[in-house]
Design an enzyme around this catalytic site. Structure first.
Site, PDB file in Angstrom:
ATOM      1  CB  THR A 233      14.602   3.954   4.527  1.00  0.00           C
ATOM      2  OG1 THR A 233      15.371   2.785   4.534  1.00  0.00           O
ATOM      3  CG2 THR A 233      13.087   3.476   5.046  1.00  0.00           C
TER       4      THR A 233
ATOM      5  CB  SER B 269      23.475   2.556  13.009  1.00  0.00           C
ATOM      6  OG  SER B 269      21.920   2.739  12.927  1.00  0.00           O
TER       7      SER B 269
ATOM      8  CG  ASP C  35      -1.639   1.118   1.347  1.00  0.00           C
ATOM      9  OD1 ASP C  35      -1.636   2.186   0.537  1.00  0.00           O
ATOM     10  OD2 ASP C  35      -2.667   1.135   2.324  1.00  0.00           O
TER      11      ASP C  35
ATOM     12  CB  SER D  16      18.042   0.639  13.658  1.00  0.00           C
ATOM     13  OG  SER D  16      16.952   0.909  12.737  1.00  0.00           O
TER      14      SER D  16
ATOM     15  CB  CYS E 294      23.730   8.472   9.996  1.00  0.00           C
ATOM     16  SG  CYS E 294      23.126   7.155   8.713  1.00  0.00           S
TER      17      CYS E 294
ATOM     18  CE  LYS F  56       8.681   4.765  13.981  1.00  0.00           C
ATOM     19  NZ  LYS F  56       7.612   4.329  14.653  1.00  0.00           N
TER      20      LYS F  56
ATOM     21  CD  GLU G 191      27.407   3.079   5.245  1.00  0.00           C
ATOM     22  OE1 GLU G 191      27.012   1.803   5.596  1.00  0.00           O
ATOM     23  OE2 GLU G 191      27.191   3.445   4.113  1.00  0.00           O
TER      24      GLU G 191
ATOM     25  CG  HIS H 291      19.930  10.551  11.268  1.00  0.00           C
ATOM     26  ND1 HIS H 291      20.239  10.830  10.069  1.00  0.00           N
ATOM     27  CD2 HIS H 291      19.861   9.399  11.648  1.00  0.00           C
ATOM     28  CE1 HIS H 291      20.473   9.657   9.474  1.00  0.00           C
ATOM     29  NE2 HIS H 291      19.994   8.662  10.246  1.00  0.00           N
TER      30      HIS H 291
HETATM   31  N1  COA Z   1      -0.752   2.932   5.623  1.00  0.00           N
HETATM   32  C1  COA Z   1      -0.271   3.653   6.607  1.00  0.00           C
HETATM   33  N2  COA Z   1       0.819   3.202   7.304  1.00  0.00           N
HETATM   34  C2  COA Z   1       1.086   1.943   7.472  1.00  0.00           C
HETATM   35  C3  COA Z   1       0.424   1.175   6.625  1.00  0.00           C
HETATM   36  C4  COA Z   1      -0.426   1.638   5.650  1.00  0.00           C
HETATM   37  N3  COA Z   1      -1.058   0.719   4.839  1.00  0.00           N
HETATM   38  N4  COA Z   1       1.313  -0.193   6.743  1.00  0.00           N
HETATM   39  C5  COA Z   1       2.217  -0.059   7.533  1.00  0.00           C
HETATM   40  N5  COA Z   1       2.115   1.305   7.949  1.00  0.00           N
HETATM   41  C6  COA Z   1       2.939   2.005   9.019  1.00  0.00           C
HETATM   42  C7  COA Z   1       3.260   1.196  10.305  1.00  0.00           C
HETATM   43  O1  COA Z   1       2.132   1.175  11.263  1.00  0.00           O
HETATM   44  C8  COA Z   1       4.682   1.780  10.919  1.00  0.00           C
HETATM   45  O2  COA Z   1       4.195   3.186  11.453  1.00  0.00           O
HETATM   46  P1  COA Z   1       4.975   2.965  13.060  1.00  0.00           P
HETATM   47  O3  COA Z   1       6.309   2.957  12.770  1.00  0.00           O
HETATM   48  O4  COA Z   1       4.418   4.600  13.225  1.00  0.00           O
HETATM   49  O5  COA Z   1       4.312   1.958  13.829  1.00  0.00           O
HETATM   50  C9  COA Z   1       5.303   2.258   9.471  1.00  0.00           C
HETATM   51  O6  COA Z   1       4.348   2.244   8.661  1.00  0.00           O
HETATM   52  C10 COA Z   1       6.546   1.217   9.110  1.00  0.00           C
HETATM   53  O7  COA Z   1       5.630  -0.224   9.203  1.00  0.00           O
HETATM   54  P2  COA Z   1       6.631  -1.490   9.589  1.00  0.00           P
HETATM   55  O8  COA Z   1       5.839  -2.542   9.368  1.00  0.00           O
HETATM   56  O9  COA Z   1       7.080  -1.113  10.878  1.00  0.00           O
HETATM   57  O10 COA Z   1       7.561  -1.395   8.544  1.00  0.00           O
HETATM   58  P3  COA Z   1       8.858  -2.626   8.340  1.00  0.00           P
HETATM   59  O11 COA Z   1       8.819  -3.680   9.049  1.00  0.00           O
HETATM   60  O12 COA Z   1       8.754  -2.690   6.855  1.00  0.00           O
HETATM   61  O13 COA Z   1      10.160  -1.644   8.543  1.00  0.00           O
HETATM   62  C11 COA Z   1      11.931   0.149   8.903  1.00  0.00           C
HETATM   63  C12 COA Z   1      10.247  -0.023   8.853  1.00  0.00           C
HETATM   64  C13 COA Z   1      12.141   1.417   9.390  1.00  0.00           C
HETATM   65  C14 COA Z   1      12.359  -0.825  10.206  1.00  0.00           C
HETATM   66  C15 COA Z   1      12.709  -0.621   7.709  1.00  0.00           C
HETATM   67  O14 COA Z   1      12.242   0.503   6.796  1.00  0.00           O
HETATM   68  C16 COA Z   1      14.151  -0.430   8.004  1.00  0.00           C
HETATM   69  O15 COA Z   1      14.778  -1.364   8.337  1.00  0.00           O
HETATM   70  N6  COA Z   1      14.931   0.639   7.659  1.00  0.00           N
HETATM   71  C17 COA Z   1      16.321   1.020   7.637  1.00  0.00           C
HETATM   72  C18 COA Z   1      16.860   1.203   8.876  1.00  0.00           C
HETATM   73  C19 COA Z   1      16.367   2.532   9.442  1.00  0.00           C
HETATM   74  O16 COA Z   1      16.216   3.515   8.859  1.00  0.00           O
HETATM   75  N7  COA Z   1      16.554   2.688  10.895  1.00  0.00           N
HETATM   76  C20 COA Z   1      16.131   3.742  11.740  1.00  0.00           C
HETATM   77  C21 COA Z   1      17.014   4.208  12.636  1.00  0.00           C
HETATM   78  S1  COA Z   1      18.549   4.619  12.181  1.00  0.00           S
END
Ligand code: COA
Length: 404
Positions: free
Chosen positions: A159, A324, A36, A208, A118, A249, A86, A240
């Site tokens: 991302t 990280s 979605d 992370s 980062c 968050k 990085e 960041h």
């Molecule tokens: N409509 C709206 N929002 C939606 C959705 C939809 N159809 N489906 C999922 N979401 C939301 C979830 O509720 C979640 O929100 P929340 O975090 O506020 O709870 C968000 O989208 C992400 O969904 P999630 O299932 O947690 O995503 P994911 O398991 O695919 O992974 C990361 C998210 C960030 C962990 C992943 O992108 C990642 O590993 N990124 C790289 C590492 C990174 O950037 N780390 C950050 C710190 S350095």
């Protein structure tokens, strides 16, 4: 240090952002993998990500970001170039050495590369402030440049991103004076890293996110212990942004830690008038379209804030940097009178709009190409930027200027 030196304000005198030739639309990516699109746009807070052409990398983007700064200020006083990344392209040679030649900087400069995921750009900024404190007549060119790459079809894929921010650090800065107190937090955690034989990061995404929030709290508490400003004395706060929802968050966590009613609204969210607007939404405007630019990300947030908010003179900005692994820092700065450039945002949007859209199939092909780093080859001419990576010759990377 003499009293007069200590009183000299030091900080960011100029700042420029550059990105890559291509962009991938996250609506297209969502469509292709059956996600979605709202998950990417609202769930992660990302609309697009920049993706480099085969003749682009951290060096071409970093030099492109620094070029307008050199055109405006010349080489006067620049005796140090610090390059944070990085996604380094060599295990030994600092990326900034190629930038020194591409920009035509004098030979009398020290050049070194900073690495800590980062966070490296913030370490380079603080080192630059230290150098200028010692020699206020010197200026330091700090470049943060990265290509964020995760595995295809992994949670990190939406991302990704690419971008560079160059900053000139000087005494009596035109943009932001960096204040002395800073909050620091280092914690050995395996949330994200990149082994020497991998072109993509290894990441435990959920870890992370929680490690980031722990580090924010740790840095904030240290800032308070160091006598830094309280939450009510900070007008704007930047974070960041591995994806812009992460800034929300973080803001929520800082609001909980401090008890301050900080606004959590990102662009498009309903605004709660009882909460204090600290520029959270404004700071995400470029990153939503750049994607993650690792070391450059928090400074792309700073650029967006300085380019869109004309009411910052004399105000204090807080800036949280997280790398990280992990190292983090919460620093503050005072925006200087006359900082606002009404044309700056137009220039950034022009660069973002000028990116050539990359269809998902073509993006996947480029992502999988994994060009060798120690065999000779020539790259195709694709980039419209001022510098290009021409290929590898005699096992050494070759760079050229595309125009005078
Ligand atoms: N409509 C709206 N929002 C939606 C959705 C939809 N159809 N489906 C999922 N979401 C939301 C979830 O509720 C979640 O929100 P929340 O975090 O506020 O709870 C968000 O989208 C992400 O969904 P999630 O299932 O947690 O995503 P994911 O398991 O695919 O992974 C990361 C998210 C960030 C962990 C992943 O992108 C990642 O590993 N990124 C790289 C590492 C990174 O950037 N780390 C950050 C710190 S350095």
């Amino acid at each position: 240090m003499s009293a007069s030196t200590a009183a000299t304000p030091i900080g960011i005198h100029d700042l420029e952002l550059a990105t890559s030739h291509h962009a991938v639309d996250l609506g297209d990516l969502a469509h292709s993998n059956g996600t979605d699109p709202a998950k990417y746009r609202q769930g992660l807070g990302q609309d697009e990500f920049s993706f480099p052409a085969p003749d682009e990398d951290i060096i071409t983007m970093g030099a492109a970001a620094a070029l307008p700064i050199i055109e405006r200020h010349g080489f006067d006083g620049i005796r140090t170039l610090l390059f944070a990344t990085e996604s380094g392209v060599d295990q030994s040679k600092a990326a900034g050495v190629s930038v020194q030649r591409l920009l035509g900087l004098p030979n009398h400069v020290r050049v070194v590369e900073f690495k800590q995921a980062c966070y490296g750009g913030t370490a380079a900024l603080q080192a630059a402030v230290g150098i200028v404190s010692r020699s206020p007549g010197e200026r330091v060119l700090v470049i943060s440049s990265d290509v964020a790459r995760y595995l295809l079809d992994s949670p990190g894929e939406p991302t990704q991103g690419a971008g560079a921010v160059a900053m000139l650090i000087a005494a009596n800065p035109a943009l932001v004076e960096i204040e002395a107190a800073a909050g620091l937090f280092t914690d050995d955690v395996d949330d994200f890293w990149r082994p020497n034989d991998s072109t993509t990061a290894v990441v435990d995404g959920k870890l992370s996110v929680s490690a980031y929030l722990d580090a924010l709290e740790g840095s904030w508490n240290d800032l308070q212990a160091q006598g830094g400003p309280g939450i009510d004395e900070i007008d704007r706060i930047l974070y960041h942004q591995p994806f812009t929802k992460m800034a929300k968050k973080a803001q929520g966590h800082l609001a909980a830690v401090t008890g301050a009613p900080l606004s959590l609204a990102l662009p498009g969210d309903a605004v709660d008038e009882t909460q204090r607007d600290t520029g959270l939404a404004t700071g995400t405007l470029y990153n939503r379209r750049l994607g993650n630019s690792y070391t450059a990300s928090v400074f792309a947030g700073l650029a967006a804030l300085l380019h869109h908010d004309a009411d910052l003179a004399g105000r204090r900005i807080g800036l949280f940097s997280y790398g990280s692994g992990s190292v983090s820092e919460f620093l503050t700065g005072i925006v200087q009178a006359g900082y606002f450039d009404a044309t700056a945002a137009e220039r950034v949007y022009a660069a973002l709009d000028a990116r050539a859209p990359l269809a998902v199939e073509a993006y996947r092909e480029l992502h999988s190409a994994n060009l060798p780093s120690s065999e000779d080859y020539e790259t195709p001419r694709v980039t419209a930027g001022p510098f290009r990576f021409a290929g590898v010759k005699g096992q050494a990377r070759q760079y050229e200027r595309t125009r005078d």
